[in-house]
Design a protein around this motif. Structure first.
Motif, PDB file in Angstrom:
ATOM      1  N   GLU A  18       0.829  -1.202   0.000  1.00  0.00           N
ATOM      2  CA  GLU A  18       0.000   0.000   0.000  1.00  0.00           C
ATOM      3  C   GLU A  18       0.869   1.259   0.000  1.00  0.00           C
ATOM      4  OE1 GLU A  18      -3.876   0.927   2.545  1.00  0.00           O
ATOM      5  OE2 GLU A  18      -2.067   0.983   3.769  1.00  0.00           O
ATOM      6  N   LEU A  19       1.901   1.283   0.826  1.00  0.00           N
ATOM      7  CA  LEU A  19       2.798   2.443   0.884  1.00  0.00           C
ATOM      8  C   LEU A  19       3.557   2.622  -0.427  1.00  0.00           C
ATOM      9  CD1 LEU A  19       3.950   4.761   2.562  1.00  0.00           C
ATOM     10  CD2 LEU A  19       5.676   3.175   3.431  1.00  0.00           C
ATOM     11  N   ILE A  20       3.979   1.542  -1.038  1.00  0.00           N
ATOM     12  CA  ILE A  20       4.694   1.631  -2.317  1.00  0.00           C
ATOM     13  C   ILE A  20       3.784   2.211  -3.400  1.00  0.00           C
ATOM     14  CG2 ILE A  20       5.695   0.258  -4.192  1.00  0.00           C
ATOM     15  CD1 ILE A  20       6.932  -1.532  -1.974  1.00  0.00           C
ATOM     16  N   VAL A  21       2.534   1.757  -3.442  1.00  0.00           N
ATOM     17  CA  VAL A  21       1.582   2.287  -4.427  1.00  0.00           C
ATOM     18  C   VAL A  21       1.405   3.790  -4.230  1.00  0.00           C
ATOM     19  CG1 VAL A  21      -0.863   2.280  -5.108  1.00  0.00           C
ATOM     20  CG2 VAL A  21       0.364   0.125  -4.832  1.00  0.00           C
ATOM     21  N   ILE A  22       1.224   4.206  -2.992  1.00  0.00           N
ATOM     22  CA  ILE A  22       1.034   5.638  -2.716  1.00  0.00           C
ATOM     23  C   ILE A  22       2.299   6.421  -3.056  1.00  0.00           C
ATOM     24  CG2 ILE A  22       0.539   7.322  -0.905  1.00  0.00           C
ATOM     25  CD1 ILE A  22      -1.065   5.060   0.478  1.00  0.00           C
TER      26      ILE A  22
ATOM     27  N   MET B   9       4.882  10.282  -7.423  1.00  0.00           N
ATOM     28  CA  MET B   9       5.916  10.658  -8.391  1.00  0.00           C
ATOM     29  C   MET B   9       5.400  10.756  -9.828  1.00  0.00           C
ATOM     30  SD  MET B   9       9.126   8.499  -6.996  1.00  0.00           S
ATOM     31  CE  MET B   9       8.692   7.515  -5.581  1.00  0.00           C
ATOM     32  N   THR B  10       4.111  10.611 -10.027  1.00  0.00           N
ATOM     33  CA  THR B  10       3.570  10.646 -11.382  1.00  0.00           C
ATOM     34  C   THR B  10       3.077  12.048 -11.733  1.00  0.00           C
ATOM     35  OG1 THR B  10       1.332  10.069 -10.698  1.00  0.00           O
ATOM     36  CG2 THR B  10       2.828   8.242 -11.191  1.00  0.00           C
ATOM     37  N   TYR B  11       2.854  12.250 -13.022  1.00  0.00           N
ATOM     38  CA  TYR B  11       2.314  13.528 -13.487  1.00  0.00           C
ATOM     39  C   TYR B  11       0.825  13.658 -13.188  1.00  0.00           C
ATOM     40  CZ  TYR B  11       6.582  14.572 -16.051  1.00  0.00           C
ATOM     41  OH  TYR B  11       7.878  14.853 -16.380  1.00  0.00           O
ATOM     42  N   VAL B  12       0.157  12.534 -13.078  1.00  0.00           N
ATOM     43  CA  VAL B  12      -1.296  12.541 -12.857  1.00  0.00           C
ATOM     44  C   VAL B  12      -1.642  12.163 -11.417  1.00  0.00           C
ATOM     45  CG1 VAL B  12      -1.916  12.163 -15.263  1.00  0.00           C
ATOM     46  CG2 VAL B  12      -1.455  10.204 -13.777  1.00  0.00           C
ATOM     47  N   LYS B  13      -0.794  12.584 -10.480  1.00  0.00           N
ATOM     48  CA  LYS B  13      -0.978  12.157  -9.091  1.00  0.00           C
ATOM     49  C   LYS B  13      -2.292  12.622  -8.484  1.00  0.00           C
ATOM     50  CE  LYS B  13       2.198  15.725  -7.728  1.00  0.00           C
ATOM     51  NZ  LYS B  13       3.615  15.848  -7.504  1.00  0.00           N
ATOM     52  N   SER B  14      -2.769  13.800  -8.832  1.00  0.00           N
ATOM     53  CA  SER B  14      -4.024  14.254  -8.223  1.00  0.00           C
ATOM     54  C   SER B  14      -5.191  13.368  -8.659  1.00  0.00           C
ATOM     55  CB  SER B  14      -4.298  15.718  -8.536  1.00  0.00           C
ATOM     56  OG  SER B  14      -4.366  15.940  -9.917  1.00  0.00           O
TER      57      SER B  14
ATOM     58  N   SER C  21       2.779  15.942  -1.326  1.00  0.00           N
ATOM     59  CA  SER C  21       2.949  15.615  -2.734  1.00  0.00           C
ATOM     60  C   SER C  21       2.182  16.573  -3.637  1.00  0.00           C
ATOM     61  CB  SER C  21       2.471  14.178  -2.974  1.00  0.00           C
ATOM     62  OG  SER C  21       2.476  13.869  -4.333  1.00  0.00           O
ATOM     63  N   LEU C  22       0.951  16.909  -3.245  1.00  0.00           N
ATOM     64  CA  LEU C  22       0.155  17.817  -4.078  1.00  0.00           C
ATOM     65  C   LEU C  22       0.654  19.250  -4.003  1.00  0.00           C
ATOM     66  CD1 LEU C  22      -3.452  16.421  -3.599  1.00  0.00           C
ATOM     67  CD2 LEU C  22      -1.928  16.142  -5.557  1.00  0.00           C
ATOM     68  N   ASP C  23       1.407  19.583  -2.948  1.00  0.00           N
ATOM     69  CA  ASP C  23       1.986  20.926  -2.853  1.00  0.00           C
ATOM     70  C   ASP C  23       3.227  21.075  -3.721  1.00  0.00           C
ATOM     71  OD1 ASP C  23       0.109  21.948  -1.145  1.00  0.00           O
ATOM     72  OD2 ASP C  23       1.272  21.560   0.668  1.00  0.00           O
ATOM     73  N   GLY C  24       3.943  19.961  -3.959  1.00  0.00           N
ATOM     74  CA  GLY C  24       5.173  20.006  -4.734  1.00  0.00           C
ATOM     75  C   GLY C  24       4.943  19.563  -6.160  1.00  0.00           C
ATOM     76  N   ASN C  25       6.031  19.497  -6.902  1.00  0.00           N
ATOM     77  CA  ASN C  25       5.916  18.967  -8.260  1.00  0.00           C
ATOM     78  C   ASN C  25       6.668  17.644  -8.361  1.00  0.00           C
ATOM     79  OD1 ASN C  25       8.676  19.435  -8.862  1.00  0.00           O
ATOM     80  ND2 ASN C  25       8.242  21.544  -9.422  1.00  0.00           N
ATOM     81  N   ARG C  26       6.516  16.980  -9.469  1.00  0.00           N
ATOM     82  CA  ARG C  26       7.051  15.629  -9.654  1.00  0.00           C
ATOM     83  C   ARG C  26       8.566  15.577  -9.466  1.00  0.00           C
ATOM     84  NH1 ARG C  26       9.075  12.861 -14.072  1.00  0.00           N
ATOM     85  NH2 ARG C  26       8.738  10.617 -13.994  1.00  0.00           N
ATOM     86  N   GLU C  27       9.278  16.491 -10.052  1.00  0.00           N
ATOM     87  CA  GLU C  27      10.732  16.485  -9.984  1.00  0.00           C
ATOM     88  C   GLU C  27      11.221  16.670  -8.549  1.00  0.00           C
ATOM     89  OE1 GLU C  27       9.037  18.271 -12.325  1.00  0.00           O
ATOM     90  OE2 GLU C  27       9.479  16.866 -13.937  1.00  0.00           O
ATOM     91  N   GLN C  28      10.534  17.522  -7.785  1.00  0.00           N
ATOM     92  CA  GLN C  28      10.923  17.718  -6.393  1.00  0.00           C
ATOM     93  C   GLN C  28      10.716  16.443  -5.587  1.00  0.00           C
ATOM     94  OE1 GLN C  28       8.379  21.034  -5.528  1.00  0.00           O
ATOM     95  NE2 GLN C  28      10.077  22.489  -5.597  1.00  0.00           N
TER      96      GLN C  28
END
Length: 185
Positions: free
Chosen positions: A70-74, A79-84, A139-146
């Protein structure tokens, strides 16, 4: 901790609530409000919990494998572009699971549903919820690269704290929760 300061976070929270509503409706329709069809935490499971000596090592392996997946999936979602969007799907799924559990316990035990729900989910769920909400919020506050490169200040500390919360959650689910469940004897 969860500050709904963006449309993405509000959408994830709304999809969780929608999942709760959908799960409640599905549970009511599928089971048909007939407690004789309910199998979750049924008599066999409760008898096993009361009278069997469950191996802590086997329980630890089972729960650790489930929670680490579960933690790995989250983490991958973070780290994806479509995380939201993926967080929204995950939140809806968790909402459905929660609603089915509460609905089922309500149909089985009526007035004792909430105490049973708390008994089966404490104290480990507090730790898991804090970790997941903290990860989603950051995660939603940052961007993928960060998130991938860890350039964001404190991202390594965040991951260490999330892993510690998950480890504490796993240990409490294995060693504290069975003691609480045995109070049903």
């Amino acid at each position: 901790m969860l500050i709904l300061n963006s449309r993405k976070k509000i959408t994830v929270a709304a999809l969780f609530i929608a999942g709760v509503v959908l799960g409640t409706l599905l549970c009511g329709q599928i089971i048909g409000y007939s407690s004789d069809k309910i199998n979750i935490y049924g008599n066999f499971v409760l008898r096993t919990l009361k009278y069997e000596n469950i191996s802590s090592v086997n329980l630890l392996k089972y729960i650790a494998a489930y929670r680490i997946r579960e933690l790995i999936v989250i983490a991958v979602i973070s780290m994806t572009y479509v995380k939201s969007a993926l967080y929204g799907v995950y939140a809806g799924y968790v909402g459905i699971r929660l609603a089915v559990l509460v609905s089922t316990l309500t149909m089985m035990n009526r007035k004792m549903a909430i105490p049973w729900f708390l008994l089966f989910n404490m104290p480990h769920m507090i730790l898991y919820v804090i970790a997941v909400v903290w990860l989603i919020n950051t995660s939603l506050d940052g961007n993928r690269e960060q998130m991938i490169r860890g350039r964001r200040i404190g991202i390594v500390k965040l991951w260490v704290l999330i892993c510690i919360l998950y480890i504490l959650g796993i240990l409490s689910e294995v060693f504290i929760n069975p003691v609480l469940i045995n109070l049903l004897k």
